[in-house]
Design a protein around this motif. Structure first.
Motif, PDB file in Angstrom:
ATOM      1  N   ASN A   2      51.309  15.314 -17.930  1.00 26.77           N
ATOM      2  CA  ASN A   2      50.564  14.552 -18.939  1.00 26.77           C
ATOM      3  C   ASN A   2      51.048  13.117 -19.109  1.00 26.77           C
ATOM      4  N   ILE A   3      51.956  12.685 -18.250  1.00 26.98           N
ATOM      5  CA  ILE A   3      52.413  11.296 -18.315  1.00 26.98           C
ATOM      6  C   ILE A   3      51.328  10.409 -17.710  1.00 26.98           C
ATOM      7  N   PRO A   4      50.885   9.371 -18.435  1.00 29.57           N
ATOM      8  CA  PRO A   4      49.876   8.474 -17.864  1.00 29.57           C
ATOM      9  C   PRO A   4      50.337   7.915 -16.520  1.00 29.57           C
ATOM     10  N   PHE A   5      49.418   7.887 -15.558  1.00 35.74           N
ATOM     11  CA  PHE A   5      49.742   7.503 -14.184  1.00 35.74           C
ATOM     12  C   PHE A   5      48.784   6.418 -13.722  1.00 35.74           C
ATOM     13  N   ILE A   6      49.353   5.312 -13.230  1.00 30.26           N
ATOM     14  CA  ILE A   6      48.566   4.171 -12.760  1.00 30.26           C
ATOM     15  C   ILE A   6      48.920   3.900 -11.304  1.00 30.26           C
ATOM     16  N   PHE A   7      47.899   3.851 -10.445  1.00 37.40           N
ATOM     17  CA  PHE A   7      48.113   3.445  -9.061  1.00 37.40           C
ATOM     18  C   PHE A   7      48.028   1.932  -8.975  1.00 37.40           C
ATOM     19  N   ILE A   8      48.928   1.311  -8.187  1.00 38.81           N
ATOM     20  CA  ILE A   8      48.766  -0.093  -7.794  1.00 38.81           C
ATOM     21  C   ILE A   8      48.788  -0.090  -6.274  1.00 38.81           C
ATOM     22  N   SER A   9      47.822  -0.753  -5.670  1.00 36.94           N
ATOM     23  CA  SER A   9      47.737  -0.682  -4.219  1.00 36.94           C
ATOM     24  C   SER A   9      46.965  -1.848  -3.633  1.00 36.94           C
ATOM     25  N   ALA A  10      47.316  -2.183  -2.407  1.00 40.69           N
ATOM     26  CA  ALA A  10      46.556  -3.170  -1.648  1.00 40.69           C
ATOM     27  C   ALA A  10      45.274  -2.537  -1.107  1.00 40.69           C
ATOM     28  N   LYS A  11      45.176  -1.216  -1.172  1.00 43.43           N
ATOM     29  CA  LYS A  11      43.983  -0.513  -0.703  1.00 43.43           C
ATOM     30  C   LYS A  11      42.874  -0.698  -1.742  1.00 43.43           C
ATOM     31  N   ALA A  12      42.000  -1.669  -1.483  1.00 47.76           N
ATOM     32  CA  ALA A  12      40.959  -2.011  -2.450  1.00 47.76           C
ATOM     33  C   ALA A  12      39.603  -1.426  -2.080  1.00 47.76           C
ATOM     34  N   ASP A  13      39.545  -0.654  -1.000  1.00 46.65           N
ATOM     35  CA  ASP A  13      38.296  -0.040  -0.583  1.00 46.65           C
ATOM     36  C   ASP A  13      37.811   0.907  -1.676  1.00 46.65           C
ATOM     37  N   PRO A  14      36.524   0.867  -2.008  1.00 42.62           N
ATOM     38  CA  PRO A  14      36.018   1.749  -3.067  1.00 42.62           C
ATOM     39  C   PRO A  14      36.329   3.230  -2.842  1.00 42.62           C
ATOM     40  N   ALA A  15      36.376   3.677  -1.593  1.00 45.60           N
ATOM     41  CA  ALA A  15      36.691   5.082  -1.313  1.00 45.60           C
ATOM     42  C   ALA A  15      38.122   5.409  -1.728  1.00 45.60           C
ATOM     43  N   ASP A  16      39.057   4.464  -1.522  1.00 45.90           N
ATOM     44  CA  ASP A  16      40.446   4.682  -1.925  1.00 45.90           C
ATOM     45  C   ASP A  16      40.573   4.724  -3.444  1.00 45.90           C
ATOM     46  N   VAL A  17      39.884   3.791  -4.104  1.00 43.03           N
ATOM     47  CA  VAL A  17      39.911   3.760  -5.575  1.00 43.03           C
ATOM     48  C   VAL A  17      39.327   5.061  -6.114  1.00 43.03           C
ATOM     49  N   ARG A  18      38.206   5.493  -5.547  1.00 47.76           N
ATOM     50  CA  ARG A  18      37.561   6.730  -5.989  1.00 47.76           C
ATOM     51  C   ARG A  18      38.483   7.931  -5.764  1.00 47.76           C
ATOM     52  N   ARG A  19      39.184   7.947  -4.625  1.00 51.22           N
ATOM     53  CA  ARG A  19      40.101   9.062  -4.355  1.00 51.22           C
ATOM     54  C   ARG A  19      41.196   9.131  -5.425  1.00 51.22           C
TER      55      ARG A  19
END
Length: 189
Positions: free
Chosen positions: A76-93
């Protein structure tokens, strides 16, 4: 009490710059430079927010997130991804896995701080709701006790794929606790 943020980032320069930024914003920072040590630090420290890169050696950010979801103390700890992968499929995943946010690199410092603040305020609201509703907490405790009882005293059976475990119009004589897999239900007319 200052909130703690665990940053899992293999780019040492970006990790140090982000650590500095967030410390100046009032957060207690915890750093890990790869996925395995990030998971260990999360289990040990139980931070208020976790920020993780995705592309890392050994365990990537998706695998880190999935491992943390398996632990009742970190799920339940809030989790934030930061990434150079800006493709919408990666964000959606990332979002489909259940992450709370996905920020693409290079990121705006204000966006990162705002994302953390929003996740922390949401977590505080959830804790307040739990405190206001002791019946829910008590019911969850009873459910966990019941599951433990079934695991300890129940008969374990292995069921093959497509094997029937219960049919409509039969007298129910068992309680089923599904540990792995799925159960398909059908209603026939």
């Amino acid at each position: 009490m200052e909130s703690s943020v665990l940053l899992i980032e293999d780019d040492l320069v970006l990790a140090e710059n982000t650590r500095e930024l967030l410390e100046l914003s009032g957060y207690r920072m915890l750093l890990a430079h790869e996925g395995k040590s990030g998971i260990k630090k999360a289990y040990k420290e139980l931070p208020d927010v976790i920020i993780s890169d995705i592309m890392m050696p050994e365990l990537d950010g998706f695998e880190v997130y999935q491992a943390l979801q398996q632990n009742k103390h970190t799920r339940n700890i809030p989790f934030i991804f930061i990434s150079a992968k800006a493709d919408p499929a990666d964000v959606r995943r990332g979002m489909n896995l259940g992450a709370d946010d996905y920020i693409t690199k290079p990121f705006n410092e204000e966006d990162l701080v705002l994302a953390i603040e929003k996740r922390l305020s949401k977590r505080i609201q959830m804790r307040e709701q739990e405190e206001l509703n002791p019946a829910t907490k008590k019911a969850q405790l009873h459910l966990e006790e019941f599951k433990d009882y079934i695991r300890t005293y129940g008969e374990q059976i292995q069921v093959e794929k497509n094997e029937e475990i219960f049919l409509e119009n039969r007298m129910a004589s068992s309680v089923y606790l599904l540990e792995h897999g799925m159960v398909k239900t059908c209603l026939l007319y």
